[in-house]
Design an enzyme around this catalytic site. Structure first.
Site, PDB file in Angstrom:
ATOM      1  NE  ARG A 160      80.117  14.707 161.633  1.00 21.56           N
ATOM      2  CZ  ARG A 160      81.111  15.404 162.200  1.00 21.56           C
ATOM      3  NH1 ARG A 160      82.345  14.930 162.178  1.00 21.56           N
ATOM      4  NH2 ARG A 160      80.896  16.562 162.746  1.00 21.56           N
ATOM      5  CE1 TYR A 172      85.742  20.783 167.738  1.00 21.21           C
ATOM      6  CE2 TYR A 172      85.387  18.505 167.099  1.00 21.21           C
ATOM      7  CZ  TYR A 172      86.020  19.713 166.916  1.00 21.21           C
ATOM      8  OH  TYR A 172      86.914  19.857 165.891  1.00 21.21           O
ATOM      9  CG  ASP A 234      83.416  12.507 164.648  1.00 24.06           C
ATOM     10  OD1 ASP A 234      84.005  11.799 165.479  1.00 24.06           O
ATOM     11  OD2 ASP A 234      83.996  13.357 163.937  1.00 24.06           O
ATOM     12  CG  HIS A 236      84.150  14.749 167.806  1.00 21.45           C
ATOM     13  ND1 HIS A 236      84.902  15.051 166.707  1.00 21.45           N
ATOM     14  CD2 HIS A 236      82.904  15.233 167.550  1.00 21.45           C
ATOM     15  CE1 HIS A 236      84.170  15.684 165.814  1.00 21.45           C
ATOM     16  NE2 HIS A 236      82.942  15.796 166.295  1.00 21.45           N
ATOM     17  CD  GLU A 260      84.641  10.571 162.165  1.00 23.47           C
ATOM     18  OE1 GLU A 260      83.694  10.530 161.341  1.00 23.47           O
ATOM     19  OE2 GLU A 260      85.376  11.563 162.288  1.00 23.47           O
ATOM     20  CD  GLU A 286      88.879  13.461 162.915  1.00 25.89           C
ATOM     21  OE1 GLU A 286      87.909  13.140 162.210  1.00 25.89           O
ATOM     22  OE2 GLU A 286      88.859  14.392 163.727  1.00 25.89           O
ATOM     23  NE  ARG A 307      86.347   9.648 158.961  1.00 24.44           N
ATOM     24  CZ  ARG A 307      86.709  10.840 159.406  1.00 24.44           C
ATOM     25  NH1 ARG A 307      87.436  10.976 160.512  1.00 24.44           N
ATOM     26  NH2 ARG A 307      86.386  11.927 158.749  1.00 24.44           N
ATOM     27  CD  GLU A 363      84.680  14.952 157.556  1.00 28.01           C
ATOM     28  OE1 GLU A 363      85.853  14.560 157.699  1.00 28.01           O
ATOM     29  OE2 GLU A 363      84.035  15.490 158.461  1.00 28.01           O
ATOM     30  CD1 TRP A 426      89.372  17.347 172.265  1.00 32.25           C
ATOM     31  CD2 TRP A 426      88.618  17.322 170.182  1.00 32.25           C
ATOM     32  NE1 TRP A 426      90.234  18.067 171.536  1.00 32.25           N
ATOM     33  CE2 TRP A 426      89.797  18.082 170.233  1.00 32.25           C
ATOM     34  CE3 TRP A 426      87.953  17.183 168.976  1.00 32.25           C
ATOM     35  CZ2 TRP A 426      90.326  18.688 169.117  1.00 32.25           C
ATOM     36  CZ3 TRP A 426      88.475  17.772 167.881  1.00 32.25           C
ATOM     37  CH2 TRP A 426      89.660  18.521 167.947  1.00 32.25           C
TER      38      TRP A 426
END
Ligand code: KDG
Ligand code: MG
Length: 426
Positions: A160, A172, A234, A236, A260, A286, A307, A363, A426
């Site tokens: 990633r 982030y 990702d 986020h 992601e 997630e 995920r 992950e 985020w």
């Protein structure tokens, strides 16, 4: 009717006589449930909810442990249903993490009673090893590429990649003042996630700058590492569907394995729009707690990887149910495995990963030496794969004496604002 406590049929697991919650901070906070049966068999379950740890600890101590005492430890499904339906207030991360901890500990006990690793109870191996992806972070593209090279050398098949965004002070997922070695090895906490503050740090976000920057990261990665390494990114949850569609399209030439969390998933239908515009595969889940969070996404084939994790999605029992639904719709697993999920969660995830037919990726962020010492475990990494423990049960435990040396520390995830001060995802 005596079924609730297991008088019908012979108990093969023994009754639960004790259970306790252990909160420890060997670098970051972890919440662990330990269940003990009348035969002296113990099982452990992860109950860590990053930034909200004590809510789950209290939920377990005040509301769950009192009803566990006296139950037949062998009744995993029945106990799951009892806790899920019995609370009346279904779902939500606190409830589902608490149920997950009980469920995981009961699978651990069942494996120990049977003398088998948990994956054997889930149907046995479907593959030789669990393909994992590592985190290559860099404040600059150069540093991110050095981190990718580090993982490729270690044998990782999937990486990633996250970088800082020019013009933004912090991003982030990216460590600013750490070396490549520090950011790729045993990171206990993201550097922007204060270790000792209950008040979140605030960062500034610009979608415009981000969308302009990301394709150049993956152009460079493909040019340097060739077509075979699996590359992931990702987002986020930061974009709107049309922005995510644009990002997915712009990344198509670089053949990502997944993009992601492109958008906040509260509105599952939002993914339809992304799907209409791009062939970049999508991973999400997630922050999901139950199958209901993923149902539209899976049944309409709006995503490619789900995920969800053992700890936040109701334990091995419920995660298996989500993955089985996903298998019907050509969606593969890609479980979350950041360092804020304890080694107990990772151990459990590996038993699921090795057994299910539709595994995709796992992950893997290495825990610190301190964390590994508090949670002795039998899983191991070799050549890009993790291998679950062959010991009976999950093959992980908690050293309670050592855990007591690391008391809980208030900690928080950061928040984002736009350049004009508006709160942002985020
Ligand atoms: O606690 C939240 C982190 O686990 C999460 O932000 C990390 O996005 C993450 C990931 O994919 O590992
Ligand atoms: Mg993520």
């Amino acid at each position: 009717m005596a079924g609730t406590t297991g008088e019908v049929g012979r108990s093969v697991g023994g009754r639960i006589v004790d259970a306790r919650v252990i909160v420890t901070c060997p670098g970051r906070n972890f919440v662990t449930l330990k269940i003990i049966t009348e035969d002296g068999v113990t099982g452990v379950g992860d109950a860590t909810l990053n930034g909200r740890e004590l809510a789950v600890a209290a939920y377990l101590t005040e509301h769950v442990i009192p009803v566990l005492i006296g139950r037949d430890s062998a009744r995993i499904e029945d106990t799951w249903q009892y806790l899920y339906r019995g609370a009346y207030w279904r779902r939500g991360p606190v409830t589902m993490s608490a149920i997950a901890a009980v469920d995981t500990a009961l699978w651990d006990i069942k494996g120990k009673v049977a003398g088998l690793p948990v994956y054997q109870l889930l149907g046995g191996r479907s593959r030789e090893g669990v393909t994992v992806y590592g985190h290559a972070n860099g404040d600059t593209i150069d540093n991110a590429m050095a981190a990718v090279a580090h993982y490729v050398e270690l044998g990782y098949k999937a990486v990633r990649v996250q970088t800082g965004v020019p013009g933004l002070a912090t991003t982030y997922g990216v460590s600013k003042d750490t070396t490549v070695a520090e950011s790729t090895e045993r990171a206990f906490r993201y550097s922007y996630e204060p270790a000792d503050a209950a008040i979140p740090t605030e960062a500034v976000w610009s979608t415009q700058r981000y969308l302009e920057h990301v394709p150049s990261v993956f152009a460079r990665a493909r040019a340097e590492f060739g077509p075979h390494v699996k590359l992931l990114h990702d987002v986020h949850h930061r974009l709107t569907p049309i922005e995510a569609a644009r990002l997915g399209k712009s990344l198509e030439p670089y053949g990502l394995t997944w993009m992601e969390d492109p958008v906040p998933a509260d509105l599952q239908e939002g993914f339809r729009l992304i799907r209409q515009h791009t062939t970049t595969p999508i991973a999400v889940g997630e922050v999901f707690n139950t199958i209901w969070d993923a149902r539209t996404l899976i049944t309409e084939q709006l995503i490619d990887y789900i995920r969800a994790t053992v700890v936040h999605a109701g334990g091995i029992t419920h995660l298996r149910r989500i993955f089985d639904l996903a298998a019907l719709h050509h969606v593969r697993s890609g479980s979350h495995g950041a360092t804020d999920l304890s080694p107990v969660c990772l151990a459990a995830a590996l038993h699921v990963d090795i057994a299910i037919p539709n595994f995709g990726l796992q992950e893997y962020m290495r825990h610190t030496d301190e964390t590994d010492a508090v949670f002795p475990h039998g899983y191991r990494f070799a050549d890009g794969y993790l291998h679950p423990s062959e010991e009976p049960g999950l093959g992980v435990d908690i050293d309670e004496v050592l855990a007591a040396q690391y008391p809980y520390q208030p900690a928080s995830l950061p928040v984002n604002r736009l350049e004009d001060g508006t709160m942002h995802d985020w």
